[in-house]
Design an enzyme around this catalytic site. Sequence first.
Site, PDB file in Angstrom:
ATOM      1  N   TYR A  89       2.515   0.959  -0.712  1.00 16.14           N
ATOM      2  CA  TYR A  89       1.292   0.037  -0.521  1.00 16.14           C
ATOM      3  C   TYR A  89       0.242   0.673  -1.460  1.00 16.14           C
ATOM      4  O   TYR A  89      -0.491  -0.017  -2.047  1.00 16.14           O
ATOM      5  CB  TYR A  89       0.866   0.145   0.943  1.00 16.14           C
ATOM      6  CG  TYR A  89      -0.616  -0.461   1.317  1.00 16.14           C
ATOM      7  CD1 TYR A  89      -0.746  -1.928   1.331  1.00 16.14           C
ATOM      8  CD2 TYR A  89      -1.544   0.161   1.605  1.00 16.14           C
ATOM      9  CE1 TYR A  89      -1.839  -2.290   1.486  1.00 16.14           C
ATOM     10  CE2 TYR A  89      -2.811  -0.200   1.891  1.00 16.14           C
ATOM     11  CZ  TYR A  89      -2.892  -1.651   1.717  1.00 16.14           C
ATOM     12  OH  TYR A  89      -4.242  -2.109   2.144  1.00 16.14           O
ATOM     13  N   SER A 106      -8.213  -1.114  -1.628  1.00 16.03           N
ATOM     14  CA  SER A 106      -8.233  -0.416  -0.366  1.00 16.03           C
ATOM     15  C   SER A 106      -8.746   1.065  -0.753  1.00 16.03           C
ATOM     16  O   SER A 106      -8.501   1.430  -2.056  1.00 16.03           O
ATOM     17  CB  SER A 106      -6.730  -0.198   0.253  1.00 16.03           C
ATOM     18  OG  SER A 106      -6.762   0.701   1.241  1.00 16.03           O
TER      19      SER A 106
END
Length: 265
Positions: A143, A130
């Site tokens: 995350y 990401s």
Amino acid sequence: MEKTVLITGCSSGFGRALCNEFKDLGYYVIATARNVMRLSDVKADLKIELDVSDERSIRNSFELILSEVTGIDILVNNAGYSVRSAVEEIEIDKLKDMMDVNVFGTIRMMQAVLPVMRKHGGGRIYNVGSISGRMTGIANGGYCSSKYALEAITEAARYETKDMGIEICVIEPGAMDTDFFGTLAKNSDEKMKDPASCYGNIYERDLKFRGKQAKSDVQKCAKRLVRINEKRKLKVRYTIGVSWIYRVFTKMPDGLKEWAIRRFN
Ligand SMILES: NC(=O)c1ccc[n+]([C@@H]2O[C@H](COP(=O)([O-])OP(=O)(O)OC[C@H]3O[C@@H](n4cnc5c(N)ncnc54)[C@H](OP(=O)(O)O)[C@@H]3O)[C@@H](O)[C@H]2O)c1
């Protein structure tokens, strides 16, 4: 000869879009999901139950896959999700569960597929990281840390397998229009709405703006990965569907980045 691609987390979002895209281009697609029933309208040649957090599930699915195909040319480690919280309030069990999917799940899948690829003289692995693996957001330390870990794992494994004809790279999407933000809300919002939290102002801002940023069309992002796969050689990382502002964030010096993230994130 048609190439075989194995993708994790195909019940929705990016994984599902990738199956459809690869299938349209004539690849032999192996779609996997924790619940195979959720693959009913996914385009694929083989639909297999696979939970990346469960070693036995991976072993069983590889037995099944290798009874159907002779090799695996491409693996896309796509399964992943997010739990949001300030670091002080992260629930360790929830963080462990997320790491088990995002990080250890990716490692487990690489460990399962690398011997298969080596036996057939090569292959490609795309680890879906990401842009959050390149810049840290507020209330997003858990995350982000999982996606930073994927960057390191990808780089190390890439260096280690280069001479085996195997290419490994990390794909760094920006926000995409998938179930991602819904899952995040389910995993995080009870805690983030707790009036007793001393991070209430941060959570309030997150709840107000989260998911409202421009999101890329997931099918277009899948097309982009498929185009990347047409390249003769892979770079170590590719950003896809990332807005210019986040690209700028990743290049800022630390002091400026801190100011910008506190101001705009
Ligand atoms: N959407 C975004 O804005 C965005 C941005 C950057 C990166 N990403 C990354 O892109 C990847 C795909 O996410 P998405 O946006 O497509 O979200 P999504 O629609 O929520 O899809 C996530 C997929 O991961 C699967 N999954 C979760 N735990 C699993 C497990 N233990 N074993 C196997 N599969 C599991 C889910 O399956 P179930 O249906 O069984 O839960 C689902 O199919 C993730 O790695 C995510 O971190 C997304």
